[in-house]
Design an enzyme around this catalytic site. Structure first.
Site, PDB file in Angstrom:
ATOM      1  N   SER A 139     -42.530 -35.023  23.560  1.00  0.00           N
ATOM      2  CA  SER A 139     -43.578 -34.009  23.577  1.00  0.00           C
ATOM      3  C   SER A 139     -44.940 -34.651  23.371  1.00  0.00           C
ATOM      4  O   SER A 139     -45.205 -35.272  22.341  1.00  0.00           O
ATOM      5  CB  SER A 139     -43.333 -32.977  22.472  1.00  0.00           C
ATOM      6  OG  SER A 139     -44.521 -32.235  22.288  1.00  0.00           O
ATOM      7  N   HIS A 179     -42.693 -33.547  28.095  1.00  0.00           N
ATOM      8  CA  HIS A 179     -42.738 -32.168  27.612  1.00  0.00           C
ATOM      9  C   HIS A 179     -44.185 -31.813  27.267  1.00  0.00           C
ATOM     10  O   HIS A 179     -44.837 -32.493  26.471  1.00  0.00           O
ATOM     11  CB  HIS A 179     -41.835 -32.044  26.383  1.00  0.00           C
ATOM     12  CG  HIS A 179     -41.665 -30.658  25.879  1.00  0.00           C
ATOM     13  ND1 HIS A 179     -40.789 -29.756  26.444  1.00  0.00           N
ATOM     14  CD2 HIS A 179     -42.256 -30.000  24.854  1.00  0.00           C
ATOM     15  CE1 HIS A 179     -40.839 -28.617  25.781  1.00  0.00           C
ATOM     16  NE2 HIS A 179     -41.736 -28.730  24.805  1.00  0.00           N
ATOM     17  N   ASP A 190     -46.687 -28.951  25.849  1.00  0.00           N
ATOM     18  CA  ASP A 190     -46.712 -27.730  25.050  1.00  0.00           C
ATOM     19  C   ASP A 190     -48.006 -26.976  25.256  1.00  0.00           C
ATOM     20  O   ASP A 190     -49.079 -27.438  24.865  1.00  0.00           O
ATOM     21  CB  ASP A 190     -46.539 -28.092  23.562  1.00  0.00           C
ATOM     22  CG  ASP A 190     -45.110 -28.492  23.255  1.00  0.00           C
ATOM     23  OD1 ASP A 190     -44.207 -27.689  23.549  1.00  0.00           O
ATOM     24  OD2 ASP A 190     -44.902 -29.607  22.751  1.00  0.00           O
ATOM     25  N   MET A 221     -50.142 -23.705  24.395  1.00  0.00           N
ATOM     26  CA  MET A 221     -50.259 -22.652  23.376  1.00  0.00           C
ATOM     27  C   MET A 221     -51.585 -21.921  23.555  1.00  0.00           C
ATOM     28  O   MET A 221     -52.605 -22.548  23.860  1.00  0.00           O
ATOM     29  CB  MET A 221     -50.212 -23.269  21.978  1.00  0.00           C
ATOM     30  CG  MET A 221     -48.995 -24.158  21.749  1.00  0.00           C
ATOM     31  SD  MET A 221     -48.888 -24.660  20.034  1.00  0.00           S
ATOM     32  CE  MET A 221     -47.570 -25.892  20.134  1.00  0.00           C
ATOM     33  N   HIS A 263     -43.842 -26.076  28.725  1.00  0.00           N
ATOM     34  CA  HIS A 263     -43.318 -25.082  27.792  1.00  0.00           C
ATOM     35  C   HIS A 263     -44.451 -24.127  27.453  1.00  0.00           C
ATOM     36  O   HIS A 263     -45.352 -24.464  26.688  1.00  0.00           O
ATOM     37  CB  HIS A 263     -42.787 -25.835  26.551  1.00  0.00           C
ATOM     38  CG  HIS A 263     -42.315 -24.957  25.452  1.00  0.00           C
ATOM     39  ND1 HIS A 263     -42.097 -25.434  24.175  1.00  0.00           N
ATOM     40  CD2 HIS A 263     -42.003 -23.633  25.413  1.00  0.00           C
ATOM     41  CE1 HIS A 263     -41.666 -24.446  23.402  1.00  0.00           C
ATOM     42  NE2 HIS A 263     -41.612 -23.346  24.135  1.00  0.00           N
ATOM     43  N   MET A 273     -46.014 -21.388  25.604  1.00  0.00           N
ATOM     44  CA  MET A 273     -45.971 -20.529  24.413  1.00  0.00           C
ATOM     45  C   MET A 273     -47.187 -19.628  24.490  1.00  0.00           C
ATOM     46  O   MET A 273     -48.142 -19.753  23.716  1.00  0.00           O
ATOM     47  CB  MET A 273     -45.980 -21.410  23.141  1.00  0.00           C
ATOM     48  CG  MET A 273     -44.648 -22.113  22.925  1.00  0.00           C
ATOM     49  SD  MET A 273     -44.798 -23.549  21.850  1.00  0.00           S
ATOM     50  CE  MET A 273     -45.287 -24.785  23.047  1.00  0.00           C
ATOM     51  N   MET A 313     -35.473 -23.126  20.547  1.00  0.00           N
ATOM     52  CA  MET A 313     -36.391 -23.665  19.546  1.00  0.00           C
ATOM     53  C   MET A 313     -35.607 -23.959  18.268  1.00  0.00           C
ATOM     54  O   MET A 313     -34.826 -23.126  17.804  1.00  0.00           O
ATOM     55  CB  MET A 313     -37.496 -22.645  19.222  1.00  0.00           C
ATOM     56  CG  MET A 313     -38.502 -22.371  20.331  1.00  0.00           C
ATOM     57  SD  MET A 313     -39.388 -23.813  20.962  1.00  0.00           S
ATOM     58  CE  MET A 313     -40.101 -24.506  19.468  1.00  0.00           C
ATOM     59  N   PHE A 364     -46.470 -25.621  16.168  1.00  0.00           N
ATOM     60  CA  PHE A 364     -46.950 -26.891  15.624  1.00  0.00           C
ATOM     61  C   PHE A 364     -45.883 -27.966  15.734  1.00  0.00           C
ATOM     62  O   PHE A 364     -44.687 -27.664  15.673  1.00  0.00           O
ATOM     63  CB  PHE A 364     -47.323 -26.718  14.145  1.00  0.00           C
ATOM     64  CG  PHE A 364     -48.371 -25.669  13.930  1.00  0.00           C
ATOM     65  CD1 PHE A 364     -49.717 -25.968  14.079  1.00  0.00           C
ATOM     66  CD2 PHE A 364     -47.997 -24.370  13.632  1.00  0.00           C
ATOM     67  CE1 PHE A 364     -50.683 -24.986  13.917  1.00  0.00           C
ATOM     68  CE2 PHE A 364     -48.959 -23.377  13.465  1.00  0.00           C
ATOM     69  CZ  PHE A 364     -50.307 -23.687  13.612  1.00  0.00           C
ATOM     70  N   ASP A 367     -35.792 -28.065  20.966  1.00  0.00           N
ATOM     71  CA  ASP A 367     -37.194 -28.419  20.741  1.00  0.00           C
ATOM     72  C   ASP A 367     -37.600 -28.112  19.303  1.00  0.00           C
ATOM     73  O   ASP A 367     -37.602 -26.953  18.896  1.00  0.00           O
ATOM     74  CB  ASP A 367     -38.050 -27.616  21.734  1.00  0.00           C
ATOM     75  CG  ASP A 367     -39.531 -27.952  21.658  1.00  0.00           C
ATOM     76  OD1 ASP A 367     -39.913 -28.859  20.897  1.00  0.00           O
ATOM     77  OD2 ASP A 367     -40.306 -27.299  22.387  1.00  0.00           O
TER      78      ASP A 367
HETATM   79  C1  DX5 Z   1     -43.535 -26.720  18.895  1.00  0.00           C
HETATM   80  C2  DX5 Z   1     -43.466 -27.379  20.249  1.00  0.00           C
HETATM   81  C3  DX5 Z   1     -42.703 -28.640  20.228  1.00  0.00           C
HETATM   82  C4  DX5 Z   1     -43.304 -29.680  19.338  1.00  0.00           C
HETATM   83  C5  DX5 Z   1     -42.190 -30.489  18.768  1.00  0.00           C
HETATM   84  O1  DX5 Z   1     -44.119 -25.498  19.015  1.00  0.00           O
HETATM   85  O2  DX5 Z   1     -42.860 -26.528  21.198  1.00  0.00           O
HETATM   86  O3  DX5 Z   1     -42.473 -29.149  21.532  1.00  0.00           O
HETATM   87  O4  DX5 Z   1     -44.184 -30.543  19.984  1.00  0.00           O
HETATM   88  O5  DX5 Z   1     -42.722 -31.359  17.848  1.00  0.00           O
HETATM   89  P1  DX5 Z   1     -41.797 -32.103  16.798  1.00  0.00           P
HETATM   90  O6  DX5 Z   1     -40.822 -32.910  17.575  1.00  0.00           O
HETATM   91  O7  DX5 Z   1     -42.775 -32.893  16.024  1.00  0.00           O
HETATM   92  O8  DX5 Z   1     -41.115 -31.026  15.986  1.00  0.00           O
HETATM   93 ZN    ZN Z   2     -42.222 -27.474  23.171  1.00  0.00          ZN
END
Ligand code: DX5
Ligand code: ZN
Length: 221
Positions: free
Chosen positions: A10, A35, A37, A39, A68, A70, A139, A145, A178
């Site tokens: 990620s 990956h 993310d 948000m 991904h 969110m 998840m 985060f 994830d």
């Molecule tokens: C969280 C994200 C993850 C995040 C995982 O909301 O969707 O992809 O980056 O980070 P780690 O591996 O540090 O938990």
């Molecule tokens: Zn993610």
């Protein structure tokens, strides 16, 4: 028989001022996907990146970009992420009101559709969509985060989703996990039937991310 594992570091935990360097390091470490993310500060309490960054990433790597989302009302942005170069677009079942339409839209754009669930969302929420998706993202932390602690119900949930996919006749759909995955627990996650391992701080937060990624593959084979 060993199952193929896909490693999807990620970029949320990468160095945003030197993203291309970190992408190269992940290529060197043998990443299968990157990956990404996304948000929106609404569905989750954090804001990260959007289509322009995906487009920039696309210009520096051949690795499939696993986006991904969110975000609330994902239909509004699916096309922009597809145009930017996403290979996979995963939307949250909690955020997509007309999930079937969203999944069809993603597929119509030539992108693999995925559906994601928060840790407390019942697996029954995806039962009807399973024949139509290429990935189920479970998840193992609340989204928002990086660097949070792994929630162990993931193991049971992954096993149940595998059975549900078999029942739905979708044997090619990938299960992705994830959140909170590190060298210490990656093997157990893989053994629960997870195909795609996402790890952010578990890779970029270690002294040698390239080697960490390689170790993760060894642990899953
Ligand atoms: C969280 C994200 C993850 C995040 C995982 O909301 O969707 O992809 O980056 O980070 P780690 O591996 O540090 O938990
Ligand atoms: Zn993610």
């Amino acid at each position: 028989m060993t199952r193929r594992v896909y490693l999807a570091p990620s970029l949320l935990s990468a160095n945003f001022t030197r993203l291309a360097d970190d992408v190269r390091r992940m290529e060197e470490g043998g990443a299968d996907f990157l990956h990404v993310d996304v948000m929106d500060g609404h569905f989750v309490p954090n804001i990260t990146i959007g289509p322009p960054v995906v487009q920039a990433l696309k210009s520096v790597t051949e690795l499939p970009l696993d986006c991904h989302l969110m975000i609330s009302d994902p239909d509004r942005y699916v096309e922009a992420f597809a145009e930017a170069g996403a290979a996979w677009i995963t939307v949250h079942v909690e955020a997509a009101i007309h999930l079937h339409r969203t999944v069809q839209l993603i597929r119509s754009l030539g992108v693999h559709p995925g559906v994601a669930l928060n840790p407390a969302t019942s697996l029954s929420a995806i039962e009807e969509i399973l024949p139509d998706v290429d990935m189920v993202l479970l998840m193992s932390v609340e989204p928002g985060f990086g660097g949070q602690s792994f929630i162990p119900s993931l193991f049971r949930r992954a096993r149940t989703v595998r059975r549900m996919l078999d029942d739905a006749g979708n044997g090619t759909c990938l299960i992705e996990a994830d959140g909170g995955i590190k060298l210490e627990n990656v093997r157990e996650v893989y053994e629960a039937g997870v195909d795609v391992i996402v790890s952010g701080s578990g890779v970029f937060g270690t002294p040698d991310p390239v080697n960490t990624l390689r170790r993760m593959r060894e642990l899953c084979s």
